[in-house]
Enzyme design. Structure first.
Site, PDB file in Angstrom:
ATOM      1  N   ASP A 321       0.816  -1.151   0.073  1.00 52.30           N
ATOM      2  CA  ASP A 321       0.128  -0.123   0.002  1.00 52.30           C
ATOM      3  C   ASP A 321       0.974   1.210   0.061  1.00 52.30           C
ATOM      4  O   ASP A 321       0.513   2.241   0.683  1.00 52.30           O
ATOM      5  CB  ASP A 321      -0.913  -0.036   1.160  1.00 52.30           C
ATOM      6  CG  ASP A 321      -1.793   1.247   1.189  1.00 52.30           C
ATOM      7  OD1 ASP A 321      -2.316   1.375  -0.074  1.00 52.30           O
ATOM      8  OD2 ASP A 321      -2.374   1.620   2.241  1.00 52.30           O
ATOM      9  N   LYS A 348       4.642   7.601  -0.239  1.00 56.59           N
ATOM     10  CA  LYS A 348       4.644   6.632   0.982  1.00 56.59           C
ATOM     11  C   LYS A 348       5.928   5.973   1.089  1.00 56.59           C
ATOM     12  O   LYS A 348       6.271   5.669   2.387  1.00 56.59           O
ATOM     13  CB  LYS A 348       3.475   5.723   0.878  1.00 56.59           C
ATOM     14  CG  LYS A 348       1.925   6.477   1.300  1.00 56.59           C
ATOM     15  CD  LYS A 348       1.046   5.125   1.359  1.00 56.59           C
ATOM     16  CE  LYS A 348      -0.273   5.846   1.555  1.00 56.59           C
ATOM     17  NZ  LYS A 348      -1.427   4.586   1.681  1.00 56.59           N
ATOM     18  N   TRP A 411      -0.931  11.989   2.335  1.00 60.22           N
ATOM     19  CA  TRP A 411      -1.384  13.057   1.529  1.00 60.22           C
ATOM     20  C   TRP A 411      -1.136  14.389   1.955  1.00 60.22           C
ATOM     21  O   TRP A 411      -1.259  15.533   1.561  1.00 60.22           O
ATOM     22  CB  TRP A 411      -2.844  12.842   1.454  1.00 60.22           C
ATOM     23  CG  TRP A 411      -3.484  13.070   2.773  1.00 60.22           C
ATOM     24  CD1 TRP A 411      -3.888  11.981   3.796  1.00 60.22           C
ATOM     25  CD2 TRP A 411      -3.954  14.360   3.444  1.00 60.22           C
ATOM     26  NE1 TRP A 411      -4.327  12.454   4.832  1.00 60.22           N
ATOM     27  CE2 TRP A 411      -4.541  13.868   4.654  1.00 60.22           C
ATOM     28  CE3 TRP A 411      -3.911  15.599   2.939  1.00 60.22           C
ATOM     29  CZ2 TRP A 411      -4.903  15.040   5.511  1.00 60.22           C
ATOM     30  CZ3 TRP A 411      -4.352  16.558   3.857  1.00 60.22           C
ATOM     31  CH2 TRP A 411      -4.976  16.234   5.220  1.00 60.22           C
ATOM     32  N   CYS A 627     -13.959  -5.049  10.307  1.00 55.34           N
ATOM     33  CA  CYS A 627     -14.435  -3.992  11.243  1.00 55.34           C
ATOM     34  C   CYS A 627     -13.369  -2.971  11.477  1.00 55.34           C
ATOM     35  O   CYS A 627     -13.340  -1.922  11.917  1.00 55.34           O
ATOM     36  CB  CYS A 627     -14.538  -4.647  12.468  1.00 55.34           C
ATOM     37  SG  CYS A 627     -16.176  -5.768  12.345  1.00 55.34           S
TER      38      CYS A 627
END
Length: 702
Positions: A321, A348, A411, A627
């Site tokens: 990611d 990132k 970001w 969750c």
């Protein structure tokens, strides 16, 4: 209208790609124009990054390093959306325009703070189920007589600048179940540019351009290839398909353009960053060892046609990611003794890149953060040397990756000062435990990343937790892009501190996660001023001038990805409440904020655990997948979303089932998960949360 020959050429180009060309309106000649945005920041702040170059540098210097100590609160406006606030305000013709959480837009008198108008796109709260990182919005765009906002549910909306009345609205995304939009639109040459989020779901990335007057789509560039059986839109997609294997298109492929979009008039190119490949775990859809283009890349396309120009992939075969969606900044730098037009990027993955703006040629790159997934970049190509243990799906072992999905820089906007030659980066030290889920099967709801999030959740072990918390920090980093070295830094307790603004007054402004708005000397990093914001700050400030007075404005309100996802580390900088407001400062002002409401005491008092070990294990797996993205790792929530360890519903299997399966709280954004979770699964999740709550209660006071 544009010349007929130009329209025909455009039609031929897009027709060859299998996409329809729309006839375009003339660029704006009144109101906010291309020339005004290209001129960059002056008394007004007209674009998300200040101007086309996205430098976030202001030449205003009435407020400077000598007098910033006299800065005071001129006015503030409380907001009606208590979620994370990430937008940069814009100012034009005496009006501040700002978007808030849930994609609402407000216009204020820039001198007095009087509300002129407010717009609510009425985004359904159920959209939260397909948003990884809070109901945030990073800002609006101005062009001509319009304000543009991209709504969380996938719409692009044009409003009248004077009244806030809707001029047009169009759905940008292919479907409103797997895509969302959190980024700020940009405008170039009469085209409104926007992408989407969704690379944890079933999304195929794209950047699209819309006519500023009509809302008609002019061109669309996909960032990953689709199903080959359907044909490829262009040669770039056909070439990219060679770098994928398996049935990659079944999960969309990822590569979404959820933030960075930069137009450079000098090259007539639009640069944008792309997100991770989807799923993260390459074994899920057998996508092989290829680069998975054009994910985790900077891509450049022709501004007029959307035709591919070049790309530079920063993280080939991304399985961590490491989105490349961080802000892309354009500047003229001296490289090897010559002036070059360059693109600067701090994504990132922890490396700072300098690329040639016209060709994408790799010029230099060095690690600006702590990196362990690669042991450096090839000095000629910039390609990372990935270490074998980072490919967790091959080893079958847990990989503790640094920097992890939150990134060494994500970001939160950075700023570049031509005066100092430094880039000011809101940097993070973070990590993530990665483990492939060998039994993963896709579903139609929730994250589709292919990781076993439950198995690697933070244990109830004080020593392990202490080590994790010690490793999670943040800092303001002043980075020299020419020498690729650190100039100075300011340490912070935790990650996710706000974006930066640099000015000709030798200042750098930044808000902190712990609830301060600060000013530093741009050349040395010495702190010169601070103001207690009463809430954590993640957005970036801006500055403007009216009637000879300079103002500094910032949107405050804690939230976002760090708060909703990171469990015990979410409050590393302190337990700051969400108090969402716009604050504006000027020299000599002495405004005061209202007193902070007292924080509610959070006492763990769970029912006794009476479930079976098998239930708890099953519940841990389900919680980790469905969750944890909203309620936190290991059932430990941040500030915004409910901490389920404290929930009164823990005493009632029926209550949990009514929420998770029956959708009793859909109106609040908690949708039904009935397609993936059955009644017995809901009970397993309840038992896991009860177990976790009792474990943490036992740790209190240790």
């Amino acid at each position: 209208m544009v010349k007929a020959g130009w329209v025909l050429a455009l039609a031929l180009v897009l027709g060859a790609c299998g996409e329809r060309a729309a006839e375009r309106s003339d660029p704006a000649t009144e109101g906010v124009t291309d020339a005004m945005i290209a001129a960059g920041v002056g008394d007004e702040w007209l674009s998300y990054g200040g101007g086309y170059d996205e430098q976030r540098f202001s030449p205003l210097e009435q407020i400077n390093a000598e007098n910033v100590g006299e800065l005071g609160l001129a006015w503030f406006a409380d907001l009606d959306t208590a979620r994370g606030q990430e937008a940069t305000p814009l100012m034009h013709d005496g009006t501040i325009f700002v978007s808030t959480a849930w994609s609402m837009v407000k216009a204020y008198d820039a001198k007095t703070g009087a509300l002129k108008w407010s717009y609510d796109p009425e985004v359904p709260r159920q959209v939260l189920a397909q948003v990884c990182c809070d109901a945030v919005n990073r800002g609006v765009a101005l062009y001509g007589d319009k304000v543009y906002v991209a709504a969380l549910d996938g719409r692009l909306i044009a409003l009248d600048q004077k009244t806030g009345e809707e001029a047009w609205s169009t759905v940008v995304v292919p479907d409103q179940d797997n895509y969302a939009i959190t980024g700020a639109p940009r405008v170039a040459k009469g085209l409104v540019l926007i992408g989407s989020a969704g690379s944890e779901y079933r999304a195929r990335g794209f950047l699209a351009a819309y006519d500023w007057k009509t809302g008609e789509e002019v061109w669309r560039f996909h960032t990953v290839p689709g199903n080959p059986a359907d044909g490829f839109e262009n040669a770039a997609m056909e070439k990219a398909a060679e770098t994928w294997a398996g049935n990659w298109w079944e999960f969309g492929g990822g590569g979404t353009v959820w933030d960075s979009i930069t137009f450079d008039p000098g090259t007539n190119l639009v640069y944008f960053g792309t997100a991770n490949a989807e799923p993260w775990n390459p074994e899920v859809n057998d996508r092989g060892d290829g680069d998975a283009l054009y994910t985790a890349s900077v891509v450049a396309v022709d501004a007029d046609t959307g035709e591919y120009a070049w790309h530079f992939q920063e993280t080939p075969e991304d399985r961590w990611d490491f989105d490349s969606n961080s802000q892309i900044t354009v500047a003229d730098l001296e490289v090897d003794g010559q002036q070059r037009r360059v693109v600067m990027h701090a994504p990132k993955n922890g490396f700072f890149y300098v690329l040639d703006a016209k060709t994408g040629e790799f010029l230099s790159g060095e690690a600006f953060g702590v990196v362990n997934w690669a042991d450096g970049l090839d000095p000629e190509t910039g390609r990372p040397n990935i270490v074998p243990e980072a490919r967790y799906e091959k080893t079958g072992e847990v990989f503790i990756g640094t920097p992890g999905p939150y990134g060494a820089h994500t970001w939160h906007p950075m700023s570049y000062s031509p005066r100092t030659g430094l880039m000011y980066i809101p940097a993070n030290n973070t990590m993530q435990a990665y483990l492939g889920d060998e039994d993963f099967e896709g579903s139609d709801i929730g994250f589709q990343i292919g990781l076993d999030a439950g198995a690697v959740s933070t244990p109830a072990d004080p020593k392990v937790r202490s080590e994790i918390l010690a490793a999670m920090t943040g800092h303001l980093l002043a980075w020299d892009p020419v020498t690729q070295k650190e100039a100075w830094r300011v340490e912070y307790p935790g990650p996710s501190n706000g974006g930066t603004l640099s000015t000709a007054g030798n200042l750098v402004f930044q808000g902190t996660a712990s609830g301060e708005f600060r000013a530093y000397a741009a050349d040395t990093g010495r702190q010169l001023w601070s103001f207690p914001s009463q809430t954590g700050i993640i957005a970036a400030p801006m500055t403007y001038a009216i009637d000879g007075e300079q103002y500094v404005a910032i949107l405050v309100g804690w939230g976002g990805l760090w708060d909703v996802n990171w469990g015990i580390a979410a409050t590393k900088s302190g337990y700051t409440p969400n108090i969402s407001r716009l604050m504006v400062f000027k020299l000599g002002a002495n405004g005061q904020l209202p007193a902070v409401p007292p924080l509610a005491e959070r006492v763990l008092d769970p029912p006794a655990f009476k479930g079976t070990p098998e239930q708890a294990t099953r519940g841990q797996d389900l919680y980790g997948r469905y969750c944890s993205a909203c309620h936190g790792d290991a059932a430990i929530a941040g500030v915004l979303n409910p901490d389920l360890r404290h929930s009164a519903t823990l005493t009632s299997p029926e209550a949990i089932r009514s929420i998770v399966v029956d959708g009793a709280l859909e109106h609040n954004g908690m949708v039904s998960f009935k397609t993936a979770i059955k009644a017995e699964d809901a009970e397993a999740i309840r038992q896991y949360i009860i177990k976790r709550a009792n474990e943490d209660k036992a740790l209190e006071g240790t």
